[in-house]
Scaffold this motif. Structure first.
Motif, PDB file in Angstrom:
ATOM      1  N   GLY A 130       0.806  -1.212   0.000  1.00 28.51           N
ATOM      2  CA  GLY A 130       0.000   0.000   0.000  1.00 28.51           C
ATOM      3  C   GLY A 130       0.840   1.263   0.000  1.00 28.51           C
ATOM      4  O   GLY A 130       2.039   1.244  -0.244  1.00 28.51           O
ATOM      5  N   GLN A 186      -3.613   4.218   8.321  1.00 29.74           N
ATOM      6  CA  GLN A 186      -4.584   3.406   7.585  1.00 29.74           C
ATOM      7  C   GLN A 186      -5.985   4.004   7.564  1.00 29.74           C
ATOM      8  O   GLN A 186      -6.630   4.045   6.508  1.00 29.74           O
ATOM      9  CB  GLN A 186      -4.631   1.981   8.166  1.00 29.74           C
ATOM     10  CG  GLN A 186      -3.278   1.268   8.178  1.00 29.74           C
ATOM     11  CD  GLN A 186      -2.590   1.289   6.826  1.00 29.74           C
ATOM     12  OE1 GLN A 186      -3.117   0.787   5.837  1.00 29.74           O
ATOM     13  NE2 GLN A 186      -1.393   1.877   6.765  1.00 29.74           N
ATOM     14  N   ILE A 192      -9.639  -1.000  -8.803  1.00 30.76           N
ATOM     15  CA  ILE A 192      -8.524  -0.720  -7.885  1.00 30.76           C
ATOM     16  C   ILE A 192      -8.964  -0.391  -6.464  1.00 30.76           C
ATOM     17  O   ILE A 192      -8.497  -1.004  -5.496  1.00 30.76           O
ATOM     18  CB  ILE A 192      -7.679   0.451  -8.439  1.00 30.76           C
ATOM     19  CG1 ILE A 192      -7.095   0.092  -9.797  1.00 30.76           C
ATOM     20  CG2 ILE A 192      -6.552   0.815  -7.465  1.00 30.76           C
ATOM     21  CD1 ILE A 192      -6.413   1.256 -10.503  1.00 30.76           C
ATOM     22  N   ILE A 193      -9.866   0.585  -6.304  1.00 32.24           N
ATOM     23  CA  ILE A 193     -10.105   1.171  -4.985  1.00 32.24           C
ATOM     24  C   ILE A 193     -10.781   0.233  -3.974  1.00 32.24           C
ATOM     25  O   ILE A 193     -10.366   0.202  -2.808  1.00 32.24           O
ATOM     26  CB  ILE A 193     -10.896   2.491  -5.117  1.00 32.24           C
ATOM     27  CG1 ILE A 193     -10.076   3.501  -5.923  1.00 32.24           C
ATOM     28  CG2 ILE A 193     -11.221   3.069  -3.748  1.00 32.24           C
ATOM     29  CD1 ILE A 193     -10.717   4.868  -6.073  1.00 32.24           C
ATOM     30  N   LYS A 211     -10.533  -2.932  -3.325  1.00 33.31           N
ATOM     31  CA  LYS A 211      -9.528  -3.795  -2.694  1.00 33.31           C
ATOM     32  C   LYS A 211      -8.598  -2.985  -1.804  1.00 33.31           C
ATOM     33  O   LYS A 211      -8.185  -3.445  -0.741  1.00 33.31           O
ATOM     34  CB  LYS A 211      -8.721  -4.526  -3.783  1.00 33.31           C
ATOM     35  CG  LYS A 211      -7.713  -5.540  -3.222  1.00 33.31           C
ATOM     36  CD  LYS A 211      -8.398  -6.620  -2.411  1.00 33.31           C
ATOM     37  CE  LYS A 211      -7.408  -7.616  -1.846  1.00 33.31           C
ATOM     38  NZ  LYS A 211      -8.052  -8.652  -1.018  1.00 33.31           N
ATOM     39  N   MET A 212      -8.271  -1.766  -2.227  1.00 36.41           N
ATOM     40  CA  MET A 212      -7.465  -0.867  -1.403  1.00 36.41           C
ATOM     41  C   MET A 212      -8.152  -0.595  -0.075  1.00 36.41           C
ATOM     42  O   MET A 212      -7.522  -0.649   0.994  1.00 36.41           O
ATOM     43  CB  MET A 212      -7.258   0.472  -2.119  1.00 36.41           C
ATOM     44  CG  MET A 212      -6.158   0.535  -3.131  1.00 36.41           C
ATOM     45  SD  MET A 212      -6.017   2.217  -3.787  1.00 36.41           S
ATOM     46  CE  MET A 212      -5.338   3.071  -2.361  1.00 36.41           C
ATOM     47  N   ASN A 244      -7.966  -3.502   2.278  1.00 37.41           N
ATOM     48  CA  ASN A 244      -6.619  -3.667   2.832  1.00 37.41           C
ATOM     49  C   ASN A 244      -6.283  -2.623   3.883  1.00 37.41           C
ATOM     50  O   ASN A 244      -5.512  -2.893   4.802  1.00 37.41           O
ATOM     51  CB  ASN A 244      -5.577  -3.623   1.705  1.00 37.41           C
ATOM     52  CG  ASN A 244      -5.543  -4.915   0.915  1.00 37.41           C
ATOM     53  OD1 ASN A 244      -6.061  -5.941   1.346  1.00 37.41           O
ATOM     54  ND2 ASN A 244      -4.945  -4.882  -0.264  1.00 37.41           N
ATOM     55  N   LYS A 272      -2.422  -7.575   4.349  1.00 37.07           N
ATOM     56  CA  LYS A 272      -2.997  -7.017   3.126  1.00 37.07           C
ATOM     57  C   LYS A 272      -2.735  -7.956   1.937  1.00 37.07           C
ATOM     58  O   LYS A 272      -1.914  -7.663   1.065  1.00 37.07           O
ATOM     59  CB  LYS A 272      -2.405  -5.639   2.879  1.00 37.07           C
ATOM     60  CG  LYS A 272      -2.546  -4.716   4.087  1.00 37.07           C
ATOM     61  CD  LYS A 272      -1.843  -3.399   3.873  1.00 37.07           C
ATOM     62  CE  LYS A 272      -1.797  -2.597   5.162  1.00 37.07           C
ATOM     63  NZ  LYS A 272      -3.124  -2.325   5.730  1.00 37.07           N
ATOM     64  N   PHE A 275       0.043  -0.242  -4.137  1.00 32.82           N
ATOM     65  CA  PHE A 275      -1.281  -0.367  -3.538  1.00 32.82           C
ATOM     66  C   PHE A 275      -2.231  -1.199  -4.390  1.00 32.82           C
ATOM     67  O   PHE A 275      -3.368  -1.411  -4.020  1.00 32.82           O
ATOM     68  CB  PHE A 275      -1.888   1.018  -3.264  1.00 32.82           C
ATOM     69  CG  PHE A 275      -1.955   1.918  -4.459  1.00 32.82           C
ATOM     70  CD1 PHE A 275      -3.032   1.857  -5.335  1.00 32.82           C
ATOM     71  CD2 PHE A 275      -0.952   2.839  -4.713  1.00 32.82           C
ATOM     72  CE1 PHE A 275      -3.105   2.682  -6.437  1.00 32.82           C
ATOM     73  CE2 PHE A 275      -1.026   3.683  -5.816  1.00 32.82           C
ATOM     74  CZ  PHE A 275      -2.098   3.603  -6.676  1.00 32.82           C
ATOM     75  N   PHE A 276      -1.760  -1.675  -5.556  1.00 28.83           N
ATOM     76  CA  PHE A 276      -2.531  -2.620  -6.359  1.00 28.83           C
ATOM     77  C   PHE A 276      -1.570  -3.396  -7.247  1.00 28.83           C
ATOM     78  O   PHE A 276      -0.381  -3.076  -7.329  1.00 28.83           O
ATOM     79  CB  PHE A 276      -3.611  -1.903  -7.194  1.00 28.83           C
ATOM     80  CG  PHE A 276      -3.097  -1.133  -8.376  1.00 28.83           C
ATOM     81  CD1 PHE A 276      -3.322  -1.582  -9.659  1.00 28.83           C
ATOM     82  CD2 PHE A 276      -2.413   0.067  -8.215  1.00 28.83           C
ATOM     83  CE1 PHE A 276      -2.870  -0.864 -10.766  1.00 28.83           C
ATOM     84  CE2 PHE A 276      -1.969   0.792  -9.300  1.00 28.83           C
ATOM     85  CZ  PHE A 276      -2.185   0.317 -10.581  1.00 28.83           C
ATOM     86  N   GLN A 283       4.267   5.951  -7.343  1.00 25.64           N
ATOM     87  CA  GLN A 283       2.981   5.580  -6.756  1.00 25.64           C
ATOM     88  C   GLN A 283       2.034   6.773  -6.735  1.00 25.64           C
ATOM     89  O   GLN A 283       0.844   6.639  -7.041  1.00 25.64           O
ATOM     90  CB  GLN A 283       3.184   5.036  -5.338  1.00 25.64           C
ATOM     91  CG  GLN A 283       3.912   3.708  -5.280  1.00 25.64           C
ATOM     92  CD  GLN A 283       3.970   3.132  -3.872  1.00 25.64           C
ATOM     93  OE1 GLN A 283       3.454   3.713  -2.924  1.00 25.64           O
ATOM     94  NE2 GLN A 283       4.601   1.983  -3.734  1.00 25.64           N
TER      95      GLN A 283
END
Length: 316
Positions: free
Chosen positions: A22, A30, A83-84, A86-87, A90, A96, A183-184, A277
């Motif tokens: 991440g 987080q 993408i988001i 799953k982010m 985590n 994660k 992050f992915f 990133q």
């Protein structure tokens, strides 16, 4: 925990799962990151959905320009959804992890929808060129058949390209570590993780991949050079401003999207850093979130369409 999992896969070539580090590994980061990216996702989702509904419900917006804008909004929704979510999961999880199959699926659809975005932007540039340089033939050239053909190409080419990239990625060996410093599951981060030779992958990226990417870029550059040539021939300043104003929103999106994605993919594979990133966040999420605002705030027709949609909702 990470060190244990890394050791577990030392002698294996196909790990059953990966770990996504991440944007930050600090526990105190987080929840703020969760709130931030949940906000980005909801704004992007709702904004693009409103654009789609406004264009669909207003007969005055049934033109090629808004046909492609509606397609761009749909693609942006798909892109961020890959993408988001799953982010977000985590951010709230201690470990994660993402399954190997899920990771490869994410790589495939991220590549696909990212390139579809690029091709739709290319199609929009062609539309603007025809509208400004050949206004009397606009309806004939940008017919429904032509628009659908451009959209079909915008989906088929990226999805086939992504299939090739994922097939080559799936042939690699991942035996040294299963920790992804991202992050992915992003293609470049995955290649950096492999302990086998990635020379074939890099050659394909620099040849076939570059050709696929250059098609929409060439369309955009060529279209705007011809637009510029046409606008310079317009005698009045007001006429020049009006012509350029129809391209302002599109140029803004092109600059944001290609500026950030170029920063990431023109860097050597071994120099992948936190700056890459951040640039990835811009082209995968922020452009999708800003797209509805850029087009609605700078476009009179879209403002009217949104006003009608809001009025219709209130009436119902």
């Amino acid at each position: 925990m990470i060190s244990k999992i890394k050791t577990r896969w030392d002698n294996l070539t196909s790990p059953s799962e990966f770990i996504l580090l991440g944007l930050s590994s600090r526990p105190q980061d987080q929840m703020p990151l969760f709130v931030l990216f949940l906000t980005i996702y909801l704004v992007s989702l709702m904004g693009n959905l409103v654009i789609i509904l406004a264009i669909y419900s207003d007969i005055h917006l049934q033109t090629p320009m808004y046909f492609f804008l509606r397609s761009l909004s749909f693609t942006d929704i798909c892109y961020t959804t890959v993408i988001i979510p799953k982010m977000l999961i985590n951010f709230l999880s201690e470990v994660k992890t993402i399954l190997y199959s899920e990771c490869m699926t994410q790589v495939y659809f991220c590549l696909s929808f990212g390139n579809v975005d690029s091709y739709v932007l290319g199609a929009m540039a062609i539309d603007r060129y025809v509208a400004i340089s050949k206004p009397f033939h606009y309806i004939t050239i940008m017919s429904s058949k032509c628009c659908i053909l451009l959209l079909v190409i915008s989906f088929i080419v990226p999805f086939l390209h992504s299939l090739l990239q994922v097939h080559l990625l799936n042939r690699l060996t991942f035996c040294a570590s299963n920790v992804i410093h991202h992050f992915f599951c992003e293609l470049k981060a995955m290649l950096k993780l492999s302990c086998s030779s990635t020379s074939v992958n890099e050659i394909v990226i620099k040849t076939e991949g570059l050709c696929v990417v250059m098609v929409p870029i060439t369309c955009i550059i060529t279209s705007y050079l011809r637009i510029l040539n046409t606008v310079l021939k317009i005698p009045s300043t007001a006429g020049k401003y009006k012509a350029f104003s129809t391209c302002g929103s599109h140029l803004t999106m092109v600059t944001l999207f290609y500026g950030s994605i170029s920063y990431v993919y023109f860097h050597p594979l071994n120099s992948y850093t936190i700056k890459d990133q951040i640039a990835t966040v811009i082209y995968t999420m922020l452009t999708s979130m800003l797209n509805p605002f850029i087009y609605s705030l700078r476009n009179k027709d879209m403002k009217q369409g949104l006003g009608k949609l809001i009025g219709r909702i209130k009436f119902q």
